[in-house]
Design a protein around this motif. Structure first.
Motif, PDB file in Angstrom:
ATOM      1  N   LEU A 140       0.765  -1.200   0.063  1.00 16.36           N
ATOM      2  CA  LEU A 140      -0.003   0.116   0.011  1.00 16.36           C
ATOM      3  C   LEU A 140       0.836   1.401  -0.213  1.00 16.36           C
ATOM      4  O   LEU A 140       2.277   1.036   0.159  1.00 16.36           O
ATOM      5  CB  LEU A 140      -0.835   0.071   1.238  1.00 16.36           C
ATOM      6  N   HIS A 141       0.282   2.424  -0.484  1.00 21.67           N
ATOM      7  CA  HIS A 141       0.820   3.586  -0.270  1.00 21.67           C
ATOM      8  C   HIS A 141       0.429   4.467   0.978  1.00 21.67           C
ATOM      9  O   HIS A 141      -0.336   4.304   1.497  1.00 21.67           O
ATOM     10  CB  HIS A 141       0.511   4.582  -1.413  1.00 21.67           C
ATOM     11  N   SER A 151       2.393   7.653   3.726  1.00 18.70           N
ATOM     12  CA  SER A 151       3.436   8.794   3.813  1.00 18.70           C
ATOM     13  C   SER A 151       4.651   8.305   4.807  1.00 18.70           C
ATOM     14  O   SER A 151       5.718   8.994   4.692  1.00 18.70           O
ATOM     15  CB  SER A 151       2.800   9.993   4.250  1.00 18.70           C
ATOM     16  N   ALA A 160       3.610   5.266  10.600  1.00 19.63           N
ATOM     17  CA  ALA A 160       2.302   5.228  11.319  1.00 19.63           C
ATOM     18  C   ALA A 160       1.064   5.152  10.708  1.00 19.63           C
ATOM     19  O   ALA A 160       0.398   4.283  10.915  1.00 19.63           O
ATOM     20  CB  ALA A 160       2.389   6.503  12.099  1.00 19.63           C
ATOM     21  N   MET A 161       1.223   5.823   9.409  1.00 22.03           N
ATOM     22  CA  MET A 161       0.091   5.752   8.700  1.00 22.03           C
ATOM     23  C   MET A 161       0.035   4.412   8.079  1.00 22.03           C
ATOM     24  O   MET A 161      -0.916   3.837   7.687  1.00 22.03           O
ATOM     25  CB  MET A 161       0.224   6.866   7.619  1.00 22.03           C
ATOM     26  N   GLN A 190      -1.658   1.943  10.474  1.00 19.95           N
ATOM     27  CA  GLN A 190      -3.134   2.058  10.094  1.00 19.95           C
ATOM     28  C   GLN A 190      -3.767   1.575   8.949  1.00 19.95           C
ATOM     29  O   GLN A 190      -4.944   1.015   8.915  1.00 19.95           O
ATOM     30  CB  GLN A 190      -3.390   3.394  10.485  1.00 19.95           C
ATOM     31  N   MET A 191      -3.094   2.182   7.838  1.00 19.73           N
ATOM     32  CA  MET A 191      -3.638   1.723   6.377  1.00 19.73           C
ATOM     33  C   MET A 191      -3.651   0.179   6.290  1.00 19.73           C
ATOM     34  O   MET A 191      -4.678  -0.391   5.770  1.00 19.73           O
ATOM     35  CB  MET A 191      -2.924   2.361   5.308  1.00 19.73           C
ATOM     36  N   ARG A 207      -3.839  -2.127   8.749  1.00 12.73           N
ATOM     37  CA  ARG A 207      -4.861  -2.447   9.462  1.00 12.73           C
ATOM     38  C   ARG A 207      -6.249  -2.561   8.771  1.00 12.73           C
ATOM     39  O   ARG A 207      -7.071  -3.385   8.755  1.00 12.73           O
ATOM     40  CB  ARG A 207      -5.007  -1.834  10.787  1.00 12.73           C
ATOM     41  N   ASP A 208      -6.499  -1.387   7.909  1.00 10.14           N
ATOM     42  CA  ASP A 208      -7.611  -0.953   7.399  1.00 10.14           C
ATOM     43  C   ASP A 208      -7.840  -1.900   6.250  1.00 10.14           C
ATOM     44  O   ASP A 208      -9.047  -2.175   5.715  1.00 10.14           O
ATOM     45  CB  ASP A 208      -8.006   0.392   7.382  1.00 10.14           C
ATOM     46  N   VAL A 209      -6.857  -1.849   5.522  1.00 12.80           N
ATOM     47  CA  VAL A 209      -6.750  -2.632   4.094  1.00 12.80           C
ATOM     48  C   VAL A 209      -6.887  -4.270   4.152  1.00 12.80           C
ATOM     49  O   VAL A 209      -7.480  -4.902   3.535  1.00 12.80           O
ATOM     50  CB  VAL A 209      -5.944  -2.076   3.113  1.00 12.80           C
ATOM     51  N   GLU A 222      -6.391   3.804   0.086  1.00  7.39           N
ATOM     52  CA  GLU A 222      -6.394   3.198   1.389  1.00  7.39           C
ATOM     53  C   GLU A 222      -7.121   3.890   2.403  1.00  7.39           C
ATOM     54  O   GLU A 222      -7.912   3.276   3.412  1.00  7.39           O
ATOM     55  CB  GLU A 222      -4.909   3.222   2.126  1.00  7.39           C
ATOM     56  N   ASN A 267     -14.736   1.630   6.820  1.00  2.85           N
ATOM     57  CA  ASN A 267     -14.611   0.838   7.731  1.00  2.85           C
ATOM     58  C   ASN A 267     -15.225   1.683   9.337  1.00  2.85           C
ATOM     59  O   ASN A 267     -16.200   1.009   9.666  1.00  2.85           O
ATOM     60  CB  ASN A 267     -13.153   0.301   8.306  1.00  2.85           C
ATOM     61  N   TYR A 293     -10.080   3.252  18.074  1.00  5.42           N
ATOM     62  CA  TYR A 293      -9.532   3.071  16.801  1.00  5.42           C
ATOM     63  C   TYR A 293      -9.977   4.482  15.915  1.00  5.42           C
ATOM     64  O   TYR A 293      -9.032   5.161  15.473  1.00  5.42           O
ATOM     65  CB  TYR A 293      -9.717   1.830  16.069  1.00  5.42           C
ATOM     66  N   ARG A 323      -1.542  15.544  11.237  1.00  2.76           N
ATOM     67  CA  ARG A 323      -1.129  15.831  10.063  1.00  2.76           C
ATOM     68  C   ARG A 323      -1.459  17.134   9.139  1.00  2.76           C
ATOM     69  O   ARG A 323      -0.650  17.760   8.737  1.00  2.76           O
ATOM     70  CB  ARG A 323      -1.226  14.539   9.181  1.00  2.76           C
TER      71      ARG A 323
END
Lengths: 96, 249
Positions: free
Chosen positions: A28-29, A31, A34-35, A38-39, A41-43, B33, B40, B133, B144
């Motif tokens: 995934l992409h 920045s 940390a991001m 999270q991404m 986890r979600d994807v 993403e 979700n 979450y 950010r």
């Protein structure tokens, strides 16, 4: 979608609840790390796939060169004696 | 409806309407993403709304199930705070609202664990994991963008100026809060304000945002008097069940 070109690519590894090791499941992409977590986890864990997630920058992975595949891997093809099945194991050695 | 039913309905409707708003991002988020992440969160809220609406239906005792309450009420019968029905605006406004509300839900769900209604306590125990979450994910974006580029900081500042006055409604108690606190079903929302501020302020500090001063403005969605945006939202949300009564997947 110009940000797509700016954000680095990350490889995602997920360990399932019953699994012992993290398995590569996609990329995934994001920045930063940390991001990316999270991404990931979600994807990749939306369907209860995961108990633990690793992410690593794709450009930090050193990969073998597909063009040297024959030199790298083919010499092992005729050396079946490297498999341990040729040796008799003592009975108390389990799980080889 | 009695006061305790309305108390549960306020939480249920807030989840439902916020979930509906977040679902509008499906297919439109800035990156793939985040599109999945927002969806979700939307689905978590719809799930919370389903459990809470079912409970409200039981408390009401008129045989209405979660679908009847979600889709077959008139605008004045919805009890969500106005903040949650406002249009999404840009991504900054969306994530700021999500952060402010998730922070509120976190302190509310924590307090509701001690509810005298066992079913409500059980529902919020599950929701608490979800909203923790949501708060982290949305709070991450608030930092950010707030502490990002000149453009993102401007957008976050605009979002704060628009949304902050609507948060005052969350802590403006009325007879429903008083009754809930007295009966033990849940806290008066005003009692959550300091805990909520303690959740919000560290993230704001990191995001270079400052909470605004209180103003006399009080929105009134909790009492069923909504903004001009609510009717359009309901028209879209209710169109399918109204056109095809009893439709199932």
């Amino acid at each position: 979608m110009s940000t797509k070109n700016e954000w680095p690519l990350w490889e995602v590894f997920v360990r399932s609840k019953s699994g012992l090791d993290h398995k590569h499941c996609g990329s995934l992409h994001a920045s930063d790390s940390a991001m990316a977590l999270q991404m990931a986890r979600d994807v990749y864990t939306r369907r209860q796939e995961g108990a633990s997630v690793w992410v690593v920058r794709s450009d930090q992975i050193v990969a073998s060169d597909p063009d040297t595949k024959d030199m790298f891997f083919e010499p092992a093809e005729d050396k079946v004696y490297r498999h341990p099945t040729f040796y008799k194991l003592p009975a108390d050695v389990d799980h080889m | 409806m009695d006061a305790n039913t309305l108390y549960v309905l306020r939480i249920a409707d807030a989840c439902l309407i916020h979930g509906q708003r977040l679902a509008e991002w499906c297919g439109h988020a800035p990156v793939l993403e985040e599109d999945i992440a927002l969806t979700n969160v939307a689905l978590d809220h719809i799930g919370q709304a389903r459990s809470l609406l079912a409970l409200a239906g039981v408390l009401e005792g008129r045989g209405r199930d979660e679908d009847a309450l979600a889709f077959l009420r008139a605008e004045r019968e919805y009890r969500n705070p106005t903040a949650l029905e406002l249009p999404n605006g840009d991504f900054a406004r969306t994530v700021l609202r999500s952060f402010l509300w998730a922070s509120f839900m976190k302190v509310l769900c924590t307090a509701l664990a001690a509810s005298t209604n066992a079913q409500l306590a059980a529902i919020v125990a599950k929701s608490l994991k979800e909203v923790r979450y949501h708060q982290q994910h949305a709070g991450d974006w608030v930092v950010r963008l707030g502490d990002g580029s000149e453009e993102s900081a401007r957008r976050m500042g605009d979002a704060l100026a628009l949304l902050w006055p609507y948060t005052a409604e969350w802590f403006a108690d009325d007879e429903i809060d008083a009754h809930a606190a007295a009966s033990g079903i849940g806290p008066a929302w005003s009692s959550l304000q300091s805990a909520w501020r303690a959740e919000v302020e560290p993230v704001f500090a990191e995001a270079m945002l400052t909470p605004l001063a209180d103003t006399p403005f009080r929105s009134t969605g909790k009492r069923g008097v909504h903004s001009e945006h609510m009717g359009f939202l309901l028209a879209e949300m209710q169109s399918l069940p109204r056109a095809f009564p009893g439709a199932v997947w």
